[in-house]
Design a protein around this motif. Sequence first.
Motif, mmCIF file in Angstrom:
data_model
loop_
_atom_site.group_PDB
_atom_site.id
_atom_site.type_symbol
_atom_site.label_atom_id
_atom_site.label_comp_id
_atom_site.label_asym_id
_atom_site.label_seq_id
_atom_site.Cartn_x
_atom_site.Cartn_y
_atom_site.Cartn_z
ATOM 1 N N UNK A 6 49.178 52.127 34.173
ATOM 2 C CA UNK A 6 49.747 50.775 34.207
ATOM 3 C C UNK A 6 48.810 49.755 34.851
ATOM 4 N N UNK A 7 47.763 50.207 35.518
ATOM 5 C CA UNK A 7 46.823 49.287 36.168
ATOM 6 C C UNK A 7 46.129 48.408 35.136
ATOM 7 N N UNK A 8 45.949 47.143 35.488
ATOM 8 C CA UNK A 8 45.248 46.208 34.611
ATOM 9 C C UNK A 8 43.905 45.878 35.266
ATOM 10 N N UNK A 9 42.802 46.396 34.707
ATOM 11 C CA UNK A 9 41.490 46.079 35.276
ATOM 12 C C UNK A 9 41.090 44.644 34.961
ATOM 13 N N UNK A 10 40.504 43.992 35.960
ATOM 14 C CA UNK A 10 40.103 42.588 35.844
ATOM 15 C C UNK A 10 38.718 42.421 36.455
ATOM 16 N N UNK A 11 37.853 41.721 35.753
ATOM 17 C CA UNK A 11 36.566 41.361 36.347
ATOM 18 C C UNK A 11 36.817 40.172 37.261
ATOM 19 N N UNK A 12 36.478 40.298 38.546
ATOM 20 C CA UNK A 12 36.740 39.202 39.476
ATOM 21 C C UNK A 12 35.866 37.986 39.192
ATOM 22 N N UNK A 13 36.229 36.901 39.795
ATOM 23 C CA UNK A 13 35.464 35.670 39.657
ATOM 24 C C UNK A 13 34.010 35.933 40.046
ATOM 25 N N UNK A 14 33.095 35.481 39.206
ATOM 26 C CA UNK A 14 31.678 35.651 39.478
ATOM 27 C C UNK A 14 31.070 36.914 38.892
ATOM 28 N N UNK A 77 37.941 56.255 34.063
ATOM 29 C CA UNK A 77 38.430 56.159 35.441
ATOM 30 C C UNK A 77 37.270 56.317 36.431
ATOM 31 N N UNK A 78 36.352 57.230 36.150
ATOM 32 C CA UNK A 78 35.195 57.414 37.026
ATOM 33 C C UNK A 78 34.332 56.170 37.089
ATOM 34 N N UNK A 79 34.052 55.575 35.933
ATOM 35 C CA UNK A 79 33.254 54.353 35.878
ATOM 36 C C UNK A 79 33.943 53.222 36.629
ATOM 37 N N UNK A 80 35.214 53.007 36.337
ATOM 38 C CA UNK A 80 35.930 51.889 36.941
ATOM 39 C C UNK A 80 36.143 52.079 38.439
ATOM 40 N N UNK A 81 36.331 53.315 38.879
ATOM 41 C CA UNK A 81 36.466 53.575 40.313
ATOM 42 C C UNK A 81 35.179 53.212 41.046
ATOM 43 N N UNK A 82 34.046 53.543 40.463
ATOM 44 C CA UNK A 82 32.765 53.167 41.055
ATOM 45 C C UNK A 82 32.618 51.659 41.163
ATOM 46 N N UNK A 83 33.057 50.935 40.148
ATOM 47 C CA UNK A 83 32.982 49.476 40.182
ATOM 48 C C UNK A 83 33.979 48.886 41.173
ATOM 49 N N UNK A 84 35.128 49.524 41.311
ATOM 50 C CA UNK A 84 36.092 49.093 42.330
ATOM 51 C C UNK A 84 35.486 49.220 43.724
ATOM 52 N N UNK A 85 34.843 50.340 43.957
ATOM 53 C CA UNK A 85 34.221 50.579 45.281
ATOM 54 C C UNK A 85 33.121 49.577 45.573
ATOM 55 N N UNK A 86 32.457 49.081 44.538
ATOM 56 C CA UNK A 86 31.393 48.079 44.710
ATOM 57 C C UNK A 86 31.935 46.654 44.685
ATOM 58 N N UNK A 87 33.229 46.529 44.528
ATOM 59 C CA UNK A 87 33.909 45.229 44.448
ATOM 60 C C UNK A 87 33.465 44.414 43.243
ATOM 61 N N UNK A 88 33.171 45.122 42.175
ATOM 62 C CA UNK A 88 32.798 44.461 40.924
ATOM 63 C C UNK A 88 33.947 44.528 39.907
ATOM 64 N N UNK A 89 35.099 45.028 40.362
ATOM 65 C CA UNK A 89 36.286 45.149 39.535
ATOM 66 C C UNK A 89 37.495 45.053 40.444
ATOM 67 N N UNK A 90 38.571 44.504 39.911
ATOM 68 C CA UNK A 90 39.835 44.440 40.637
ATOM 69 C C UNK A 90 40.921 45.000 39.735
ATOM 70 N N UNK A 91 42.043 45.394 40.341
ATOM 71 C CA UNK A 91 43.184 45.905 39.583
ATOM 72 C C UNK A 91 44.408 45.065 39.887
ATOM 73 N N UNK A 92 45.219 44.857 38.866
ATOM 74 C CA UNK A 92 46.547 44.296 39.069
ATOM 75 C C UNK A 92 47.530 45.226 38.380
ATOM 76 N N UNK A 93 48.749 45.176 38.788
ATOM 77 C CA UNK A 93 49.765 46.059 38.205
ATOM 78 C C UNK A 93 50.675 45.284 37.274
#
Length: 93
Positions: A6-14, A77-93
Motif C-alpha cells: 500500500x506504500x506510495x513511493x514519491x521522489x522528494x522535492x529536488x 523493495x531492495x532498491x527503494x529501501x536503499x534510496x529511502x535510507x539515502x533520503x532520495x525517496x519518501x513513502x506515503x500511505x
Amino acid sequence: MSITPASVPVLPRGVRLHHDRVRDTWVLLAPERAVRLDPVGHAVLSEIDGKRSFGTIVAALAAKYDAPEDRIAEDSRGLLTGLLNRRMLELSE
C-alpha cells in the motif's frame, strides 16, 4: 519505515530522474548527489509517479516484463529501501 504493497513511493522535492546524454545513462539526481541507474533501477523508478502504490507498480512491472511478481517485489523493495535510507525517496500511505 517498511515498504508495503500500500506504500506510495514519491521522489522528494529536488530529486529527479535524468538522462545523462554525455554518458548515455540514466541517473537519479538529488542535491549534491547522483546515483547512476542500471536498466532495472531505471525501469522501477520510471514507474514512480507519486500516486500509484508499490503493489500497483510491481504488478505493472511484472506484466510489462513477464516476470513473477514476488521476484519483482523483492528486487524493487531492495532498491527503494536503499534510496529511502539515502533520503532520495519518501513513502506515503
